[in-house]
Motif scaffolding. Structure first.
Motif, PDB file in Angstrom:
ATOM      1  N   GLU B  99       0.893  -1.166   0.000  1.00 33.56           N
ATOM      2  CA  GLU B  99       0.000   0.000   0.000  1.00 33.56           C
ATOM      3  C   GLU B  99       0.919   1.199   0.000  1.00 33.56           C
ATOM      4  OE1 GLU B  99      -3.107  -0.278   2.856  1.00 33.56           O
ATOM      5  OE2 GLU B  99      -4.055   1.603   2.183  1.00 33.56           O
ATOM      6  N   ASP B 100       1.509   1.453  -1.153  1.00 35.38           N
ATOM      7  CA  ASP B 100       2.596   2.419  -1.206  1.00 35.38           C
ATOM      8  C   ASP B 100       2.426   3.475  -2.288  1.00 35.38           C
ATOM      9  OD1 ASP B 100       2.944   0.833  -3.406  1.00 35.38           O
ATOM     10  OD2 ASP B 100       4.974   0.187  -2.944  1.00 35.38           O
ATOM     11  N   LEU B 107      -2.342  -2.722  -3.293  1.00 33.25           N
ATOM     12  CA  LEU B 107      -2.028  -3.314  -4.602  1.00 33.25           C
ATOM     13  C   LEU B 107      -1.432  -4.704  -4.387  1.00 33.25           C
ATOM     14  CD1 LEU B 107      -0.662  -0.052  -4.721  1.00 33.25           C
ATOM     15  CD2 LEU B 107      -1.073  -0.660  -7.114  1.00 33.25           C
ATOM     16  N   TYR B 108      -1.880  -5.635  -5.215  1.00 35.81           N
ATOM     17  CA  TYR B 108      -1.364  -6.995  -5.171  1.00 35.81           C
ATOM     18  C   TYR B 108      -0.295  -7.117  -6.256  1.00 35.81           C
ATOM     19  CZ  TYR B 108      -1.319 -12.136  -5.454  1.00 35.81           C
ATOM     20  OH  TYR B 108      -0.958 -13.470  -5.486  1.00 35.81           O
ATOM     21  N   VAL B 109       0.951  -7.257  -5.830  1.00 32.09           N
ATOM     22  CA  VAL B 109       2.053  -7.220  -6.779  1.00 32.09           C
ATOM     23  C   VAL B 109       2.532  -8.630  -7.106  1.00 32.09           C
ATOM     24  CG1 VAL B 109       4.371  -6.344  -7.246  1.00 32.09           C
ATOM     25  CG2 VAL B 109       2.783  -4.992  -5.868  1.00 32.09           C
ATOM     26  N   THR B 110       2.445  -8.955  -8.381  1.00 26.74           N
ATOM     27  CA  THR B 110       2.897 -10.260  -8.851  1.00 26.74           C
ATOM     28  C   THR B 110       3.734 -10.035 -10.121  1.00 26.74           C
ATOM     29  OG1 THR B 110       2.164 -12.487  -9.481  1.00 26.74           O
ATOM     30  CG2 THR B 110       0.765 -10.647 -10.189  1.00 26.74           C
ATOM     31  N   THR B 111       4.111 -11.077 -10.791  1.00 30.42           N
ATOM     32  CA  THR B 111       4.871 -10.892 -12.043  1.00 30.42           C
ATOM     33  C   THR B 111       4.323 -11.792 -13.131  1.00 30.42           C
ATOM     34  OG1 THR B 111       6.457 -12.645 -11.556  1.00 30.42           O
ATOM     35  CG2 THR B 111       7.038 -10.438 -10.791  1.00 30.42           C
ATOM     36  N   ASP B 112       4.567 -11.397 -14.352  1.00 33.12           N
ATOM     37  CA  ASP B 112       4.280 -12.299 -15.466  1.00 33.12           C
ATOM     38  C   ASP B 112       5.448 -13.288 -15.541  1.00 33.12           C
ATOM     39  OD1 ASP B 112       6.412 -11.086 -16.805  1.00 33.12           O
ATOM     40  OD2 ASP B 112       5.140  -9.889 -18.109  1.00 33.12           O
ATOM     41  N   PRO B 113       5.351 -14.325 -16.384  1.00 29.87           N
ATOM     42  CA  PRO B 113       6.431 -15.324 -16.431  1.00 29.87           C
ATOM     43  C   PRO B 113       7.802 -14.717 -16.721  1.00 29.87           C
ATOM     44  CG  PRO B 113       4.491 -16.172 -17.549  1.00 29.87           C
ATOM     45  CD  PRO B 113       4.179 -14.747 -17.188  1.00 29.87           C
ATOM     46  N   ASP B 114       7.838 -13.612 -17.443  1.00 29.28           N
ATOM     47  CA  ASP B 114       9.108 -12.986 -17.811  1.00 29.28           C
ATOM     48  C   ASP B 114       9.661 -12.121 -16.683  1.00 29.28           C
ATOM     49  OD1 ASP B 114      10.499 -13.108 -20.530  1.00 29.28           O
ATOM     50  OD2 ASP B 114      10.808 -11.006 -19.980  1.00 29.28           O
ATOM     51  N   GLY B 115       8.838 -11.926 -15.648  1.00 32.80           N
ATOM     52  CA  GLY B 115       9.328 -11.154 -14.506  1.00 32.80           C
ATOM     53  C   GLY B 115       8.893  -9.701 -14.464  1.00 32.80           C
ATOM     54  N   HIS B 116       8.085  -9.246 -15.415  1.00 33.65           N
ATOM     55  CA  HIS B 116       7.578  -7.866 -15.355  1.00 33.65           C
ATOM     56  C   HIS B 116       6.556  -7.759 -14.229  1.00 33.65           C
ATOM     57  CE1 HIS B 116       8.429  -8.569 -19.766  1.00 33.65           C
ATOM     58  NE2 HIS B 116       9.113  -7.450 -19.598  1.00 33.65           N
ATOM     59  N   GLU B 117       6.773  -6.790 -13.358  1.00 30.09           N
ATOM     60  CA  GLU B 117       5.855  -6.611 -12.220  1.00 30.09           C
ATOM     61  C   GLU B 117       4.482  -6.132 -12.658  1.00 30.09           C
ATOM     62  OE1 GLU B 117       6.959  -4.122  -8.985  1.00 30.09           O
ATOM     63  OE2 GLU B 117       8.464  -5.536  -8.236  1.00 30.09           O
ATOM     64  N   HIS B 118       3.454  -6.793 -12.192  1.00 33.22           N
ATOM     65  CA  HIS B 118       2.069  -6.377 -12.400  1.00 33.22           C
ATOM     66  C   HIS B 118       1.444  -6.129 -11.032  1.00 33.22           C
ATOM     67  CE1 HIS B 118       2.738  -7.844 -16.426  1.00 33.22           C
ATOM     68  NE2 HIS B 118       1.497  -7.597 -16.785  1.00 33.22           N
ATOM     69  N   LEU B 120      -2.134  -5.386  -9.190  1.00 35.18           N
ATOM     70  CA  LEU B 120      -3.588  -5.334  -9.361  1.00 35.18           C
ATOM     71  C   LEU B 120      -4.199  -4.585  -8.181  1.00 35.18           C
ATOM     72  CD1 LEU B 120      -4.237  -9.079 -10.379  1.00 35.18           C
ATOM     73  CD2 LEU B 120      -3.378  -7.180 -11.768  1.00 35.18           C
ATOM     74  N   TYR B 121      -5.195  -3.750  -8.472  1.00 36.42           N
ATOM     75  CA  TYR B 121      -5.833  -2.983  -7.386  1.00 36.42           C
ATOM     76  C   TYR B 121      -7.245  -2.609  -7.785  1.00 36.42           C
ATOM     77  CZ  TYR B 121      -5.112   1.099 -10.323  1.00 36.42           C
ATOM     78  OH  TYR B 121      -5.151   1.974 -11.367  1.00 36.42           O
ATOM     79  N   TRP B 122      -8.059  -2.345  -6.785  1.00 39.92           N
ATOM     80  CA  TRP B 122      -9.424  -1.876  -7.044  1.00 39.92           C
ATOM     81  C   TRP B 122      -9.632  -0.460  -6.510  1.00 39.92           C
ATOM     82  CZ3 TRP B 122     -13.646  -0.952  -9.305  1.00 39.92           C
ATOM     83  CH2 TRP B 122     -14.764  -0.439  -8.619  1.00 39.92           C
ATOM     84  N   GLU B 123      -9.211  -0.228  -5.265  1.00 38.25           N
ATOM     85  CA  GLU B 123      -9.515   1.078  -4.657  1.00 38.25           C
ATOM     86  C   GLU B 123      -8.699   2.186  -5.293  1.00 38.25           C
ATOM     87  OE1 GLU B 123      -9.177   1.041  -0.385  1.00 38.25           O
ATOM     88  OE2 GLU B 123     -10.147  -0.938  -0.343  1.00 38.25           O
TER      89      GLU B 123
END
Lengths: 317, 317, 317, 317
Positions: B99-100, B107-118, B120-123
Motif C-alpha cells: 500500500e505504497d 495493490l497486489y504485486v505479482t509478475t508475469d512469467p518474464d518477470g515484469h511486475e504487475h 492489481l488494485y481496485w480502490e
C-alpha cells in the motif's frame, strides 16, 4: 481606376495594440497564442510569432483604452517605399518620418482616410534567434512554441471605417492593394472590402462601422498552421478563461476557418486558417456578395453573431 | 483454451519507469508531453495525463539504470480483484500486498512469467483538480495542458520477453486479456502478440527480446487526441532536442499512427493515435501476420528501423 | 439500483431507418457518407461502413414516412443473449423471434418502454470483402471508401422519448447499459441521459420529446476517423446540397465534435468524432448537467439550434 | 546578378505529362487525386483541380514513354509576357508561338537550358463550372470533389537537370524567379535549387540528374488542403493499389509535408502540404543546405529513399 505598380507593399509587418492591462495582455499573447517577447521599452512590449523573419509582429502599449495604434507595412524595396510615399503625397496625404522601433529603420507614418495609422518602411533587420529559441531547421526563424497555440504569423487586420469605399480606394490607388472580395448592400453601399498586397487572399479589410465612428479596429488575426490548431485553441480558451465570441467555424467570404476571442485588454483577436488557399490569378475578378447572400450566414450556415456588428476598439486617441 | 470471465481487468492504470536523470525525465514528461506533476515522495515523482481520472498515470523513480518498474492494472470491482488474485495463485503464481501509492488502496504485486511486475488494485480515489487546473467541462478531470503535446492518457505498454507465448497466455488465462493480433514466424514461433482488456484494440504487447533477456521494456505509449498532435509533437521534438527514433508513420499491425522518441533517462516512449478505431466484436478472430507480410514494412511501406529490434530498457534490478 | 452483469450487450449492431425516397436516401449514404451497399431485398437495402465486421450497419426501408425501425444489439455470447431475454421477460416485457436479416442468425425483437424496437442477437457472420473492396491491411474488413466522407462505424443512436428516465432504466436494469451523463432540469426531471454498453462514452441516448410523442428518433450518428473528416464533410455537404442543421462544433456533453445533417428521407444524421476519448473507469460517476449549465450552450459557447428541440422522425407505424 | 522586374510570371499554369497508358493515368488522376476531366482532344485529355480558375491544371497525352511535355507559365499581364519573351531572346533563346490549348490564347514555347519546354501565355478564360460542378461559395471555381483526395491545385514541378545552376539562373535572370533554398555539395556544386514566382516558397525546382541525362522530370506536385488529406491519401493509396515510393513525412528543405506515389504511366507524383507557410520577405536570403546537413535526412530524420535519386521520366522525345 488607376493601376499602380503591383507589389510595392511586400506584406503587413506588424500592428500595435493599446491595452489598459499590459501584463494581462502580454500573458494572453505569450501563454495562449504562443508569441515570444522580443524586447520591452517602458510601457511598450514587442512580441513575435515564430515564423516572422522580422524583429516583431505585434507591439503592445499600455493605454487607458484598448484600440489600434500603428499598422506597419514593409515595402518590397527602398525605391518602392519612395514610390508609395510619393503616391501618398500626390493623393493629398501627409506623413511623418519616425525611427522609434527596434530592428527597423525609419518609418513613414501616415493615415488612411478614416484615420488609421499606417507606417511604411523598408529597412528591417532579419531576426536571429538566441540559443534557447534556435530552430532545428535553418529555413525557420525560431523554434516552434512549446506553449499555447503557437501561431505562425500576423495574418491580417480588419479596420472599422465610416466609409469603406474611400478607404479601400486609398489602399488600391495609393498603396497598390488588390481588392478580392466585397459586400455590397442593396442600396449600393459597399459594406466591407477585402484587399491584398500578396498572394494571400487578403491582408487588410475595411468593414462598415455601424456606429459611424472613425479609426476603430474590428480585429487583428493570427494564422495557425492547421485547422486542428484552431480547434485546439478553442479547448485551451475555455480551460484558461479566454472569452470566445464566435467559432470555430468557416467564413463564406474568403473561406477562412476562424475563431474570435477577446484579449484581456478588450481587443478582438482572430485565429484564422485559410488552408492552402491563395489568390494566384493576376486578373482575379472582385467577388461581390449581396445582402441576400449574406443572410445565409457563414459557409456552413452559422448566423453572424450580433456583437460582431457592434464591438470594436477605439483608435489612437 | 480456458476462457476466464471477460472484464475483470478494467484498464491499465499506470506504469513506473526508472530513470538515471530524474529531473530531465520529469522535464521531458511535463514540458514535452504535457503531463502534470501530482506529488513527489523522495526520489519518486507522480505524474498524470489530463484525461486520467485517477491520481497518477506515470511514476518516475530515480535509479542508476533506466527501465520498467511496475505496471498497475485496475480491476472492475473488488470481487474482480479477488477473482484475478485467485487465478494468479491457482496458476502457480504468488504476490505481495503493498500500500505504497498515493490515491490508491492496496495493490497486489505479482509478475508475469518474464518477470515484469504487475500490480492489481481496485480502490482508487477519483482525481479532483485544484483551482488552477480546473477544466471548463465537468466531464473532464483536468484542464487541457497549455504546454507540450498534451497527451490524453497512458495508452499501452510493450514488454520485451524471452518467451512471448508464455507471457501472452498468462495475460489471457490468468488476467483475462483478449489477444487481437500477433506475428508468427515461419518457424511457428510467436514473435509478438497484442492483447486487450477493453474495447481498445490493445493495452499490452509482448515482443520477442532478441537478446534473450528477461523483464525488459520495449516502450510505453501515450495517446494523443489527434494525428495532428503527433505531427506537432515531431516538430516540437526537433526544436527541443528530443530524440526521434522513427515516425511519424502508421503501423500495419493495429493501424496505430505513431512517433517513437527516447526520454532523457533512456526509455523509449511512443506517441500514438488510433483514430476512432476500436475492437467491438466479442468474437474478434486473432489476426496473424506472417514473416512475409512483415517484410512489407509499416502500413505505408516504411521499413522497420534497426534499433527497434535492439533497444530496450532493463527490468527491476 | 440492481446491477446486472456488465457486458452482456457487446455493442450496437445496426439500425433500420424508413425513408419515403429510398433511391435518394441510398445515394446520400453511399455518395455522401461513403457507405457500401451490401445487398437488397425488395424495398430494403443493406449498407455497411468500412470498419464494420458484420454484414450491415444500416438498413434502409422504403415507407411513406421517415423514421426509425429496429435498433439491433449484438450480445457478447449465446448465454448473454439468453440472460438478457430472461431479464426482458422478468421485467414484464415480451419479444418475438425473427430471422429476417442476411448475415445474422435469429433476432429477439422487443421494445423499450417508449416503443422503440430493440432486436437482440448473437449469431453474426463476419464480413468477407469481395475482391474490389479488399483492404490492404488484414485487420480491416473492407477498403477505405474512395468517395464521400468514408465514415468508420455506426456510432450511436439518440431516441426521443416521452419519459427519459423510464427508458434509461430499461437500458440499465434490463440490458445492462451504464449511464455516463444526463441533463436534470430544475424540476428534477431527467431531460436526457447518455448510456453505454462499451468503453465508448455512449452508445444510446434518450432525449425528452417536447411533443410528448412516443417512439420517435432524434438521430443516428456515424463516427469519422478524424475531426478533419467532419470539416471536410461540411464542405462536401454544401457543395452537394446536403442540408446542414448545425455544426461543425463541439458538444459540452460527451465532448463530441459534431455535424448534423438531414438525409433526403427526412431523418437527422450526425457525423461525430470523439477523438480518442473513452470511459475506462468501472466506477465512472454519472455526470449531471443542470439547466443553468445547459444555458451556456455547447462546449465553445454555440447556442443549441431551435430545430434540435422539435425535429424528430416517427416510429414504426 | 541582374534583377529583372519581379512578378512578370504570375504563377505556374499547368503541366503536360506523357503516359503509355492514358486510360489508367486518367483514372488515377480522377479517382485517386480527384481531378475533373475538362475536355479531350484525340490522345490528349485536359484535367483540372477544383480550385484552379483556368481551363486546365494538367494535360495528359498518350505516348510510348512517360515523361514531361510542357510546363505552362501564366504572366501577370500582356506587357509582362512580352517583357519575358524579350528577355528570353536577349539571353540567346528562341521560341515559337502556338495556339493549341483550349481556354488559352497564344503560348510562346521555349526551353530552359536543359531542354524542358516552357510555354508562356497571358490570355486565359476563367473557368465557369457546369451545373453539376457548381460550388456553394462563389469565391471557388468548382465544387469540392466528392471522390479521392480532392487536391486543391498543381503546386510545383521538380525538373531533373544535368546542370542545376545554369537552369536556375535561366529561371532567375530570364523569367524573374527568386531562389529560396538550395543544396550545395562540398565540391561547391549546386545539387538542387528551389525557386518561386509567388509568395509560395517554391514553384519550380531543379535537381541534379545523377544519370547526366537532360530534360527529365523528377516529379510534379499537387497541394492538398490539409496534412490530414495527405494521410488519408496514403490510406486510399494502399487500398486502391497506388504505389507509394516514400512518405507521408516532412521535408527539411521547404518544410513540405509530402507523399510520393507513381501514377500508372510511370511518372512520379507528389502530394504536398506546406501548411500556411509562405515566403513574404522581399529580401529572403537564399538558404543553403550542406552535404553534412542533408545526411540528417528529412525534417524528422527519415533517410532519403534510394529511388529518389534514380527514378525520373524522360523528356519530350
Amino acid at each position: 481606376m488607376m493601376t499602380p505598380p503591383l507589389g510595392d507593399i511586400a506584406h503587413i509587418g506588424h500592428t500595435q495594440l493599446f491595452t489598459p492591462d499590459l501584463d494581462a495582455s502580454v500573458a494572453f499573447f505569450t501563454d495562449f497564442l504562443g508569441l515570444t517577447v522580443n524586447g520591452q521599452d517602458g510601457d511598450t512590449v514587442y512580441l513575435r510569432t515564430y515564423d516572422d523573419y522580422e524583429h516583431h509582429s505585434l507591439v503592445l502599449t499600455a493605454r487607458e483604452q484598448p484600440g489600434l495604434g500603428r499598422l506597419a507595412l514593409r515595402t518590397s524595396s527602398e525605391e518602392a517605399l519612395h514610390r508609395r510615399i510619393k503616391a501618398v503625397e500626390e493623393s493629398g496625404g501627409t506623413g511623418t518620418w519616425v525611427e522609434d522601433e527596434p530592428g527597423l529603420g525609419k518609418l513613414y507614418v501616415t493615415t488612411d482616410p478614416d484615420g488609421h495609422e499606417h507606417a511604411l518602411y523598408w529597412e528591417s533587420e532579419h531576426y536571429r534567434a538566441p540559443d534557447d529559441l534556435k530552430p532545428a531547421l535553418k529555413n525557420q526563424p525560431q523554434a516552434k512554441p512549446n506553449r499555447g497555440v503557437g501561431v505562425r504569423r500576423l495574418d491580417h487586420i480588419n479596420f472599422l471605417a465610416a466609409d469603406v469605399l474611400a478607404n479601400a480606394e486609398f489602399q488600391q490607388n495609393v498603396l497598390g492593394a488588390r481588392p478580392t472580395e466585397q459586400i455590397r448592400l442593396d442600396s449600393g453601399k459597399i459594406a466591407a472590402r477585402w484587399l491584398t498586397y500578396t498572394n494571400k487572399s487578403y491582408d487588410v479589410v475595411y468593414t462598415s462601422d455601424w456606429t459611424g465612428s472613425e479609426g476603430r479596429l474590428h480585429h487583428i488575426a493570427f494564422a495557425t498552421d492547421t485547422r486542428e490548431d484552431v480547434l485546439r485553441a478553442a479547448d485551451l480558451a475555455i480551460d484558461t478563461g479566454v472569452f470566445i465570441e464566435t467559432g470555430p467555424h468557416k467564413h463564406a467570404i474568403q473561406q477562412t476557418f476562424f475563431l474570435y476571442v477577446y484579449e484581456p485588454g478588450g481587443n478582438r483577436i482572430e485565429l484564422c486558417n485559410p488552408l492552402t488557399r491563395l489568390v494566384l490569378a493576376p486578373d482575379w475578378p472582385l467577388v461581390t456578395w449581396t445582402e441576400e447572400e449574406r443572410k445565409k450566414g457563414q459557409a456552413w450556415g452559422l448566423k453572424t453573431i450580433e456583437s460582431f456588428h457592434t464591438h470594436g476598439t477605439p483608435p489612437v486617441a
